[in-house]
Scaffold this motif. Structure first.
Motif, PDB file in Angstrom:
ATOM      1  N   ASP A  89       4.527  -9.486  13.503  1.00 21.71           N
ATOM      2  CA  ASP A  89       5.183 -10.304  12.470  1.00 21.71           C
ATOM      3  C   ASP A  89       4.183 -10.938  11.498  1.00 21.71           C
ATOM      4  OD1 ASP A  89       3.984 -12.150  14.125  1.00 21.71           O
ATOM      5  OD2 ASP A  89       5.756 -13.447  14.321  1.00 21.71           O
ATOM      6  N   ALA A  90       2.918 -10.503  11.534  1.00 25.18           N
ATOM      7  CA  ALA A  90       1.879 -11.128  10.703  1.00 25.18           C
ATOM      8  C   ALA A  90       2.223 -11.070   9.215  1.00 25.18           C
ATOM      9  CB  ALA A  90       0.542 -10.435  10.941  1.00 25.18           C
ATOM     10  N   GLU A  91       1.875 -12.166   8.518  1.00 22.94           N
ATOM     11  CA  GLU A  91       1.900 -12.151   7.057  1.00 22.94           C
ATOM     12  C   GLU A  91       0.486 -11.808   6.607  1.00 22.94           C
ATOM     13  OE1 GLU A  91       2.420 -15.160   3.238  1.00 22.94           O
ATOM     14  OE2 GLU A  91       2.876 -15.911   5.250  1.00 22.94           O
ATOM     15  N   PHE A  92       0.309 -10.701   5.865  1.00 21.23           N
ATOM     16  CA  PHE A  92      -1.066 -10.285   5.540  1.00 21.23           C
ATOM     17  C   PHE A  92      -1.228  -9.867   4.076  1.00 21.23           C
ATOM     18  CE2 PHE A  92       1.286  -6.891   7.523  1.00 21.23           C
ATOM     19  CZ  PHE A  92       0.919  -5.702   6.903  1.00 21.23           C
ATOM     20  N   PRO A  93      -1.285 -10.850   3.179  1.00 18.45           N
ATOM     21  CA  PRO A  93      -1.595 -10.538   1.784  1.00 18.45           C
ATOM     22  C   PRO A  93      -3.028 -10.023   1.679  1.00 18.45           C
ATOM     23  CG  PRO A  93      -1.693 -12.904   2.147  1.00 18.45           C
ATOM     24  CD  PRO A  93      -1.176 -12.299   3.416  1.00 18.45           C
ATOM     25  N   VAL A  94      -3.292  -9.224   0.651  1.00 16.03           N
ATOM     26  CA  VAL A  94      -4.639  -8.685   0.440  1.00 16.03           C
ATOM     27  C   VAL A  94      -5.156  -9.155  -0.912  1.00 16.03           C
ATOM     28  CG1 VAL A  94      -6.046  -6.589   0.257  1.00 16.03           C
ATOM     29  CG2 VAL A  94      -4.103  -6.644   1.842  1.00 16.03           C
ATOM     30  N   ILE A  95      -6.344  -9.758  -0.912  1.00 13.81           N
ATOM     31  CA  ILE A  95      -7.011 -10.119  -2.171  1.00 13.81           C
ATOM     32  C   ILE A  95      -8.255  -9.241  -2.295  1.00 13.81           C
ATOM     33  CG2 ILE A  95      -6.139 -12.489  -2.183  1.00 13.81           C
ATOM     34  CD1 ILE A  95      -9.005 -13.342  -1.273  1.00 13.81           C
ATOM     35  N   GLY A  96      -8.865  -9.221  -3.469  1.00 14.61           N
ATOM     36  CA  GLY A  96     -10.017  -8.332  -3.622  1.00 14.61           C
ATOM     37  C   GLY A  96     -10.947  -8.733  -4.737  1.00 14.61           C
ATOM     38  N   LYS A  97     -12.122  -8.103  -4.725  1.00 13.58           N
ATOM     39  CA  LYS A  97     -13.066  -8.229  -5.845  1.00 13.58           C
ATOM     40  C   LYS A  97     -13.948  -6.986  -5.835  1.00 13.58           C
ATOM     41  CE  LYS A  97     -16.112 -11.222  -3.111  1.00 13.58           C
ATOM     42  NZ  LYS A  97     -16.678 -12.557  -2.969  1.00 13.58           N
ATOM     43  N   SER A  98     -14.468  -6.649  -7.000  1.00 11.89           N
ATOM     44  CA  SER A  98     -15.303  -5.454  -7.119  1.00 11.89           C
ATOM     45  C   SER A  98     -16.449  -5.721  -8.080  1.00 11.89           C
ATOM     46  CB  SER A  98     -14.468  -4.277  -7.618  1.00 11.89           C
ATOM     47  OG  SER A  98     -15.291  -3.129  -7.770  1.00 11.89           O
ATOM     48  N   VAL A  99     -17.675  -5.460  -7.618  1.00  8.51           N
ATOM     49  CA  VAL A  99     -18.875  -5.653  -8.439  1.00  8.51           C
ATOM     50  C   VAL A  99     -19.719  -4.384  -8.376  1.00  8.51           C
ATOM     51  CG1 VAL A  99     -20.959  -7.059  -8.770  1.00  8.51           C
ATOM     52  CG2 VAL A  99     -18.868  -8.141  -7.927  1.00  8.51           C
ATOM     53  N   LYS A 100     -20.037  -3.847  -9.550  1.00  6.47           N
ATOM     54  CA  LYS A 100     -20.934  -2.671  -9.651  1.00  6.47           C
ATOM     55  C   LYS A 100     -20.489  -1.524  -8.733  1.00  6.47           C
ATOM     56  CE  LYS A 100     -24.928  -5.500 -10.901  1.00  6.47           C
ATOM     57  NZ  LYS A 100     -26.152  -6.141 -10.461  1.00  6.47           N
ATOM     58  N   SER A 101     -19.187  -1.227  -8.722  1.00  9.04           N
ATOM     59  CA  SER A 101     -18.654  -0.180  -7.849  1.00  9.04           C
ATOM     60  C   SER A 101     -17.774   0.785  -8.641  1.00  9.04           C
ATOM     61  CB  SER A 101     -17.839  -0.792  -6.702  1.00  9.04           C
ATOM     62  OG  SER A 101     -18.665  -1.617  -5.901  1.00  9.04           O
ATOM     63  N   TYR A 125       2.773  -0.208  16.380  1.00  6.66           N
ATOM     64  CA  TYR A 125       3.989  -0.918  16.804  1.00  6.66           C
ATOM     65  C   TYR A 125       5.224  -0.010  16.821  1.00  6.66           C
ATOM     66  CZ  TYR A 125       1.238  -5.218  16.526  1.00  6.66           C
ATOM     67  OH  TYR A 125       0.280  -6.183  16.731  1.00  6.66           O
ATOM     68  N   LYS A 126       4.984   1.306  16.591  1.00  9.09           N
ATOM     69  CA  LYS A 126       6.060   2.317  16.659  1.00  9.09           C
ATOM     70  C   LYS A 126       7.242   1.927  15.762  1.00  9.09           C
ATOM     71  CE  LYS A 126       4.759   3.879  21.281  1.00  9.09           C
ATOM     72  NZ  LYS A 126       3.474   3.195  21.284  1.00  9.09           N
ATOM     73  N   ARG A 127       6.922   1.708  14.502  1.00  9.52           N
ATOM     74  CA  ARG A 127       7.946   1.312  13.529  1.00  9.52           C
ATOM     75  C   ARG A 127       8.044   2.358  12.424  1.00  9.52           C
ATOM     76  NH1 ARG A 127       8.806  -4.831  12.771  1.00  9.52           N
ATOM     77  NH2 ARG A 127       9.756  -4.117  10.850  1.00  9.52           N
ATOM     78  N   SER A 128       9.234   2.516  11.898  1.00  6.94           N
ATOM     79  CA  SER A 128       9.406   3.397  10.739  1.00  6.94           C
ATOM     80  C   SER A 128       9.722   2.564   9.495  1.00  6.94           C
ATOM     81  CB  SER A 128      10.532   4.397  10.979  1.00  6.94           C
ATOM     82  OG  SER A 128      11.713   3.696  11.303  1.00  6.94           O
ATOM     83  N   THR A 129      10.082   1.293   9.727  1.00  4.58           N
ATOM     84  CA  THR A 129      10.441   0.417   8.600  1.00  4.58           C
ATOM     85  C   THR A 129       9.270  -0.478   8.206  1.00  4.58           C
ATOM     86  OG1 THR A 129      11.292  -1.183  10.186  1.00  4.58           O
ATOM     87  CG2 THR A 129      12.888   0.334   9.201  1.00  4.58           C
ATOM     88  N   TRP A 130       9.423  -1.139   7.069  1.00  4.46           N
ATOM     89  CA  TRP A 130       8.423  -2.096   6.554  1.00  4.46           C
ATOM     90  C   TRP A 130       8.345  -3.333   7.461  1.00  4.46           C
ATOM     91  CZ3 TRP A 130       5.134  -0.415   3.186  1.00  4.46           C
ATOM     92  CH2 TRP A 130       4.359  -1.293   2.424  1.00  4.46           C
ATOM     93  N   PHE A 131       7.262  -4.077   7.360  1.00  2.00           N
ATOM     94  CA  PHE A 131       7.106  -5.299   8.167  1.00  2.00           C
ATOM     95  C   PHE A 131       7.666  -6.504   7.409  1.00  2.00           C
ATOM     96  CE2 PHE A 131       3.940  -2.376   9.769  1.00  2.00           C
ATOM     97  CZ  PHE A 131       3.984  -2.580  11.141  1.00  2.00           C
ATOM     98  N   GLU A 132       8.350  -7.400   8.164  1.00  2.00           N
ATOM     99  CA  GLU A 132       8.967  -8.569   7.513  1.00  2.00           C
ATOM    100  C   GLU A 132       7.939  -9.626   7.099  1.00  2.00           C
ATOM    101  OE1 GLU A 132      10.154  -7.432  10.477  1.00  2.00           O
ATOM    102  OE2 GLU A 132      12.016  -6.473   9.794  1.00  2.00           O
ATOM    103  N   GLU A 133       6.826  -9.709   7.815  1.00  2.00           N
ATOM    104  CA  GLU A 133       5.746 -10.674   7.514  1.00  2.00           C
ATOM    105  C   GLU A 133       6.231 -12.127   7.560  1.00  2.00           C
ATOM    106  OE1 GLU A 133       2.762  -9.745   4.614  1.00  2.00           O
ATOM    107  OE2 GLU A 133       3.448  -7.672   4.392  1.00  2.00           O
ATOM    108  N   THR A 134       6.911 -12.483   8.626  1.00  2.00           N
ATOM    109  CA  THR A 134       7.446 -13.849   8.764  1.00  2.00           C
ATOM    110  C   THR A 134       6.574 -14.739   9.648  1.00  2.00           C
ATOM    111  OG1 THR A 134       8.780 -13.034  10.608  1.00  2.00           O
ATOM    112  CG2 THR A 134       9.846 -13.142   8.439  1.00  2.00           C
ATOM    113  N   GLY A 135       5.501 -14.174  10.210  1.00  2.00           N
ATOM    114  CA  GLY A 135       4.686 -14.919  11.184  1.00  2.00           C
ATOM    115  C   GLY A 135       3.465 -15.581  10.570  1.00  2.00           C
ATOM    116  N   ALA A 136       2.433 -15.745  11.387  1.00  2.00           N
ATOM    117  CA  ALA A 136       1.201 -16.441  10.985  1.00  2.00           C
ATOM    118  C   ALA A 136       0.491 -15.677   9.864  1.00  2.00           C
ATOM    119  CB  ALA A 136       0.279 -16.587  12.191  1.00  2.00           C
ATOM    120  N   LEU A 137      -0.289 -16.424   9.065  1.00  2.00           N
ATOM    121  CA  LEU A 137      -0.966 -15.864   7.892  1.00  2.00           C
ATOM    122  C   LEU A 137      -2.347 -15.314   8.251  1.00  2.00           C
ATOM    123  CD1 LEU A 137      -1.157 -15.538   4.755  1.00  2.00           C
ATOM    124  CD2 LEU A 137      -2.089 -17.869   4.705  1.00  2.00           C
ATOM    125  N   TYR A 138      -2.596 -14.074   7.835  1.00  2.00           N
ATOM    126  CA  TYR A 138      -3.905 -13.429   7.984  1.00  2.00           C
ATOM    127  C   TYR A 138      -4.288 -12.896   6.607  1.00  2.00           C
ATOM    128  CZ  TYR A 138      -2.740 -13.359  12.989  1.00  2.00           C
ATOM    129  OH  TYR A 138      -2.376 -13.708  14.270  1.00  2.00           O
TER     130      TYR A 138
END
Length: 380
Positions: A89-101, A125-138
């Motif tokens: 149930d993890a909530e996992f947004p992704v942020i990023g940055k790129s330098v000289k790449s 997790y043997k899932r075919s559907t998307w994750f709800e992301e209602t749990g702790a933030l990572y």
């Protein structure tokens, strides 16, 4: 307990201080630009968040690899053991940055890393559907530097400079992490007097008080990783108990903050009250030219106005001259002034013993250090 690669991020110029702090916690580390890396368990994650005064964030390194194409980024991210960190149930947004790449589109890199993590977790997790992301933030970060992707999870949540005591601030507040660094770069000891003549909202005096009484800077706040199931609450309890045991609340301190603006003095008093130092730090409205003391062997740390705005320049230069005249009488005091004004030494009337380059946000500054006479050695 697991073993993790931990990254303590640092502002430019503070890496050596962060490394010193990490080593004082008992962890060997390596210093790179903007970060200090070391290995530790869940207890190390908790203690690092609680204790590191000059670091910006504590992150776990999940993986590091070269990535020249989006396919490579996807496959190598997907190969990482995400199930060891992220529950279903993890909530996992992704942020990023790129330098000289080659992969310079940050939004594309974020989307690809997100998709790769999802594919890995779906299989686990043997899932075919998307994750709800209602749990702790990572919060995941993909940072590309010269085609090397470093993928991390942030354990801190809000930046470590958010100590929790700042109710209000002025228009150009000094970050708490930099304020702590300014104190730690001096020769100040808790049994000698300390003055900040440009105290603003009180950050430098408050950080000095926390250092003087050995109070963990993260003691009164929460961290995002406290909500993670794989770091037991007992680990956080033990780390906080250790901090409580090591604090020396009985250490008497002689700390004064002054400012020309009475509104800032009031804000500083409120922040000091919130931090638990209402009776320990003295704040007063005063111009720097009026500072005088009969005490000896103290330390002055100041972050005065820099005169960067044209209208302020003349007034600031005059104030630097008056500061030099007032402080010239304090020959046993060590004085540390941070400013971006390159003519500071001429205006102050004396060359610094030593200068150190620091960044206040994006402003390049120097810490001008004037070392006072040493106290006579006590004979037995």
């Amino acid at each position: 307990m697991g073993n993790y690669q931990i990254i303590a991020t640092a502002a430019m110029g503070l890496e050596a201080l962060v490394a010193k702090e990490v080593r004082s916690l008992g962890y060997d580390c390596e210093v790179e630009n903007g970060k200090v890396t070391y290995t530790g368990d869940e207890t190390a994650i908790a203690r690092s968040n609680l204790w590191l005064r000059t670091a910006d964030r504590i992150k776990i390194k999940v993986g590091e690899f070269k990535a020249f194409t989006f396919d490579e980024l996807f496959e190598k991210t997907k190969a990482l053991p995400w199930e060891e960190f992220l529950p279903e149930d993890a909530e996992f947004p992704v942020i990023g940055k790129s330098v000289k790449s080659k992969l310079f589109s940050v939004s594309d890199c974020q989307a690809i890393v997100k998709k790769a993590v999802v594919e890995r977790l779906k299989k686990h997790y043997k899932r075919s559907t998307w994750f709800e992301e209602t749990g702790a933030l990572y919060r995941i970060e993909v940072a590309l530097l010269k085609d090397v992707a470093t993928i991390t999870i942030d354990t801190s949540g809000q930046g470590l400079h958010k100590r929790g005591y700042r109710i209000d601030q002025g228009e150009a507040p000094l970050k708490e992490t930099l304020a702590a660094a300014l104190v730690m770069l001096t020769n100040w000891k808790a049994d000698s007097p300390f003055i900040d003549p440009f105290c603003g909202s009180g950050t430098i005096p408050i950080e000095a008080a926390m250092i003087g009484q050995n109070i963990a800077p993260g003691f009164n706040r929460e961290f995002v990783s406290e909500g993670w199931k794989w770091i037991s609450p007992t680990i956080w309890d033990a780390a906080r108990n250790e901090a409580e045991d090591l604090a020396n609340y009985d250490q008497p301190l002689d700390i004064t903050g002054s400012d020309i603006d009475h509104r800032m003095v009031k804000i500083a008093q409120e922040n000091a009250f919130e931090a638990g130092f209402a009776d320990i730090i003295q704040f007063k409205q005063m111009q720097v030219r009026d500072i005088s003391t009969s005490k000896e062997y103290g330390v002055i740390v100041g972050n005065p106005p820099y005169g960067e705005r044209l209208g302020d320049k003349k007034a600031v230069e005059q104030m630097y001259k008056e500061m030099g005249q007032a402080f010239s009488k304090l020959d046993t005091w060590s004085i540390y002034i941070m400013t971006s004004n390159e003519g500071f030494e001429q205006l102050y009337g004396k060359p610094a013993t030593k200068k150190r380059k620091l960044f206040n946000g994006f402003i390049r500054t120097d810490l001008y250090q004037y070392w006072g006479k040493r106290p006579p050695r006590q004979s037995n």
